[in-house]
Write a protein that holds these residues in place. Structure first.
Motif, PDB file in Angstrom:
ATOM      1  N   MET A  35      -0.154   2.008   7.012  1.00 30.43           N
ATOM      2  CA  MET A  35       0.324   0.627   6.935  1.00 30.43           C
ATOM      3  C   MET A  35       1.836   0.612   6.768  1.00 30.43           C
ATOM      4  N   THR A  36       2.538  -0.079   7.649  1.00 32.97           N
ATOM      5  CA  THR A  36       3.984  -0.194   7.530  1.00 32.97           C
ATOM      6  C   THR A  36       4.313  -1.260   6.499  1.00 32.97           C
ATOM      7  N   PRO A  37       5.575  -1.259   5.995  1.00 30.34           N
ATOM      8  CA  PRO A  37       5.938  -2.171   4.909  1.00 30.34           C
ATOM      9  C   PRO A  37       5.775  -3.648   5.217  1.00 30.34           C
ATOM     10  N   THR A  38       5.710  -4.033   6.488  1.00 29.44           N
ATOM     11  CA  THR A  38       5.625  -5.452   6.824  1.00 29.44           C
ATOM     12  C   THR A  38       4.223  -5.861   7.265  1.00 29.44           C
ATOM     13  N   GLU A  39       3.246  -4.952   7.225  1.00 26.60           N
ATOM     14  CA  GLU A  39       1.899  -5.269   7.645  1.00 26.60           C
ATOM     15  C   GLU A  39       1.012  -5.603   6.456  1.00 26.60           C
ATOM     16  N   ARG A  40      -0.004  -6.409   6.718  1.00 27.32           N
ATOM     17  CA  ARG A  40      -1.041  -6.635   5.726  1.00 27.32           C
ATOM     18  C   ARG A  40      -2.087  -5.533   5.859  1.00 27.32           C
ATOM     19  N   PRO A  41      -2.797  -5.228   4.772  1.00 24.76           N
ATOM     20  CA  PRO A  41      -3.796  -4.155   4.849  1.00 24.76           C
ATOM     21  C   PRO A  41      -4.830  -4.457   5.927  1.00 24.76           C
ATOM     22  N   PRO A  42      -5.010  -3.568   6.899  1.00 27.10           N
ATOM     23  CA  PRO A  42      -5.919  -3.859   8.016  1.00 27.10           C
ATOM     24  C   PRO A  42      -7.385  -3.790   7.629  1.00 27.10           C
ATOM     25  N   TRP A  73       3.813   2.598  -0.947  1.00 25.08           N
ATOM     26  CA  TRP A  73       4.213   1.584  -1.931  1.00 25.08           C
ATOM     27  C   TRP A  73       5.707   1.689  -2.217  1.00 25.08           C
ATOM     28  N   GLY A  74       6.216   2.920  -2.305  1.00 28.73           N
ATOM     29  CA  GLY A  74       7.645   3.093  -2.533  1.00 28.73           C
ATOM     30  C   GLY A  74       8.473   2.482  -1.417  1.00 28.73           C
ATOM     31  N   ASP A  75       8.034   2.682  -0.169  1.00 22.44           N
ATOM     32  CA  ASP A  75       8.748   2.092   0.972  1.00 22.44           C
ATOM     33  C   ASP A  75       8.711   0.568   0.907  1.00 22.44           C
ATOM     34  N   MET A  76       7.566   0.017   0.532  1.00 15.41           N
ATOM     35  CA  MET A  76       7.431  -1.432   0.474  1.00 15.41           C
ATOM     36  C   MET A  76       8.294  -2.036  -0.633  1.00 15.41           C
ATOM     37  N   LEU A  77       8.431  -1.313  -1.735  1.00 11.94           N
ATOM     38  CA  LEU A  77       9.306  -1.785  -2.809  1.00 11.94           C
ATOM     39  C   LEU A  77      10.748  -1.909  -2.320  1.00 11.94           C
ATOM     40  N   VAL A  78      11.203  -0.897  -1.604  1.00 17.73           N
ATOM     41  CA  VAL A  78      12.568  -0.918  -1.081  1.00 17.73           C
ATOM     42  C   VAL A  78      12.731  -2.047  -0.072  1.00 17.73           C
ATOM     43  N   GLN A  79      11.732  -2.227   0.802  1.00 18.29           N
ATOM     44  CA  GLN A  79      11.783  -3.304   1.784  1.00 18.29           C
ATOM     45  C   GLN A  79      11.877  -4.671   1.108  1.00 18.29           C
ATOM     46  N   THR A  80      11.265  -4.811  -0.054  1.00 17.52           N
ATOM     47  CA  THR A  80      11.249  -6.094  -0.761  1.00 17.52           C
ATOM     48  C   THR A  80      12.561  -6.364  -1.483  1.00 17.52           C
ATOM     49  N   GLY A  81      13.342  -5.342  -1.741  1.00 18.81           N
ATOM     50  CA  GLY A  81      14.618  -5.527  -2.432  1.00 18.81           C
ATOM     51  C   GLY A  81      14.708  -4.823  -3.764  1.00 18.81           C
ATOM     52  N   PHE A  82      13.690  -4.043  -4.091  1.00 17.74           N
ATOM     53  CA  PHE A  82      13.740  -3.248  -5.321  1.00 17.74           C
ATOM     54  C   PHE A  82      14.556  -1.975  -5.075  1.00 17.74           C
ATOM     55  N   ALA A  83      15.067  -1.421  -6.157  1.00 16.50           N
ATOM     56  CA  ALA A  83      15.886  -0.211  -6.056  1.00 16.50           C
ATOM     57  C   ALA A  83      15.328   0.862  -6.991  1.00 16.50           C
ATOM     58  N   GLU A  84      15.653   2.089  -6.672  1.00 13.84           N
ATOM     59  CA  GLU A  84      15.298   3.248  -7.496  1.00 13.84           C
ATOM     60  C   GLU A  84      13.817   3.294  -7.850  1.00 13.84           C
ATOM     61  N   GLN A  86       2.839  -7.321   0.463  1.00 12.84           N
ATOM     62  CA  GLN A  86       4.270  -7.545   0.647  1.00 12.84           C
ATOM     63  C   GLN A  86       4.675  -8.887   0.046  1.00 12.84           C
ATOM     64  N   ALA A  87       3.830  -9.904   0.224  1.00 10.02           N
ATOM     65  CA  ALA A  87       4.120 -11.216  -0.360  1.00 10.02           C
ATOM     66  C   ALA A  87       4.031 -11.159  -1.884  1.00 10.02           C
ATOM     67  N   LEU A  88       3.083 -10.382  -2.405  1.00  7.81           N
ATOM     68  CA  LEU A  88       2.949 -10.259  -3.854  1.00  7.81           C
ATOM     69  C   LEU A  88       4.166  -9.563  -4.445  1.00  7.81           C
ATOM     70  N   LEU A  89       4.623  -8.502  -3.813  1.00 14.98           N
ATOM     71  CA  LEU A  89       5.832  -7.828  -4.282  1.00 14.98           C
ATOM     72  C   LEU A  89       7.027  -8.775  -4.258  1.00 14.98           C
ATOM     73  N   ALA A  90       7.074  -9.640  -3.237  1.00 13.19           N
ATOM     74  CA  ALA A  90       8.172 -10.609  -3.154  1.00 13.19           C
ATOM     75  C   ALA A  90       8.117 -11.601  -4.316  1.00 13.19           C
ATOM     76  N   HIS A 132       7.490   2.194 -10.897  1.00  6.78           N
ATOM     77  CA  HIS A 132       8.555   1.548 -11.669  1.00  6.78           C
ATOM     78  C   HIS A 132       9.726   1.340 -10.724  1.00  6.78           C
ATOM     79  N   ALA A 133      10.353   0.177 -10.774  1.00  8.92           N
ATOM     80  CA  ALA A 133      11.512  -0.096  -9.916  1.00  8.92           C
ATOM     81  C   ALA A 133      12.363  -1.190 -10.546  1.00  8.92           C
ATOM     82  N   LEU A 134      13.639  -1.212 -10.177  1.00  7.67           N
ATOM     83  CA  LEU A 134      14.583  -2.224 -10.646  1.00  7.67           C
ATOM     84  C   LEU A 134      14.834  -3.255  -9.551  1.00  7.67           C
ATOM     85  N   LYS A 135      15.146  -4.472  -9.966  1.00 10.31           N
ATOM     86  CA  LYS A 135      15.580  -5.468  -8.999  1.00 10.31           C
ATOM     87  C   LYS A 135      17.057  -5.245  -8.729  1.00 10.31           C
TER      88      LYS A 135
END
Length: 300
Positions: free
Chosen positions: A1-8, A185-196, A134-138, A268-271
């Protein structure tokens, strides 16, 4: 699953039904995972003045009490799906007004915090059940202030692998929807705007005296959201066949108990401060400028 897809392999209608009907209690495994996730707070130096507990009823009521002790004086926002669940969370968490220990307790609010106001968001064992992660992480990202942090846990791909293998051997539809790997999940966090983002994983093995007890535990933990799952209810004969297959095929310890694996992912991630596109002429909103300035202040 890519960071912009919903779970198939996750049926959103089944997810919505489970959100309405899930037990109004924290399963033992959820409380245990919350306890282990809490151990990771020792590495976090920021002391939240406000924090969000996402899905406290299922995520861990004992954990909520411990978090309240860890951050005394911090305002807690509890978010649930639906009015009934919200009122149940309030009933189980809030100290009655006539008890003296409640007079000095930190504020408790069963509502969403103002956008960009929370120092921490705590979400235990919720992400793997989201039809649109992805929407939930947002949503989580929006709730946090700049340099606020997210703590979450969820189930990983090896969860109930023994049960999945039994279903496959019997030629049945999948026993559950596919679960996301921690690296995704790590990739999706970064895509959403989280860091580290910091991700780690462990496997917890639970043992059961009987197949019936194992299935009872699984029914408390969740449901099969796979679109290709059995389309209708099964009868007693089917259940008896399943229990017989589990008793025969699952790995047994020296004590004869049946073993089932749960892969637990911790994150764990920072905004991160908002990124400003640099060009010959750049426009920055007042809100973004305020967030960047606050993020630059020591201890902000």
């Amino acid at each position: 699953m890519t960071p912009t897809e919903r779970p198939p392999t996750l049926d959103p209608i089944a997810v919505a039904r489970w959100e309405r009907t899930a037990p109004l209690a924290s399963p033992w495994l959820h409380e245990e995972v919350a306890r282990r996730m809490m151990d990771r707070l020792q590495w976090i130096k920021l002391q939240p003045r406000s924090w969000v507990h996402w899905g406290a009823l299922r995520g861990g009521l004992l954990a909520h009490a411990q978090l309240a002790k860890t951050y005394p004086g911090a305002t807690a926002f509890v978010l649930e799906t639906g009015e009934g669940r919200t009122q149940e969370a309030l009933r189980k968490i809030k100290t009655p007004w006539w008890k003296p220990r409640g007079w000095l307790a930190a504020p408790l609010r069963v509502e969403a915090p103002p956008p960009g106001s929370a120092d921490m968001l705590w979400a235990n064992m919720a992400l793997h059940e989201s039809a649109d992660p992805q929407a939930l992480l947002a949503q989580w990202h929006q709730a946090l202030k700049v340099n606020g942090f997210l703590m979450f846990s969820c189930l990983g791909p090896d969860t109930a692998k023994e049960l999945r293998e039994v279903y496959a051997q019997l030629g049945w539809p999948p026993a559950g929807h596919e679960l996301t790997d921690m690296h995704d999940w790590g990739d999706m966090l970064v895509q959403t705007g989280f860091a580290e983002p910091v991700m780690d994983m462990e496997r917890i093995t639970l043992t059961y005296a009987t197949p019936a007890r194992l299935l009872e535990d699984l029914a408390e933990l969740g449901r099969n959201f796979h679109p290709a799952r059995f389309p209708a209810l099964r009868g007693r004969a089917w259940k008896a066949r399943l229990e017989e297959a589990l008793a025969r095929k699952l790995v047994k310890g020296e004590d004869g108990r049946l073993s089932l694996t749960f892969e637990v992912i911790y994150g764990h991630a920072l905004k991160a401060p908002p990124k400003v596109k640099v060009s010959a002429l750049s426009a920055v909103s007042v809100a973004d400028m305020r967030s960047m300035l606050q993020g630059a202040r020591p201890g902000a």
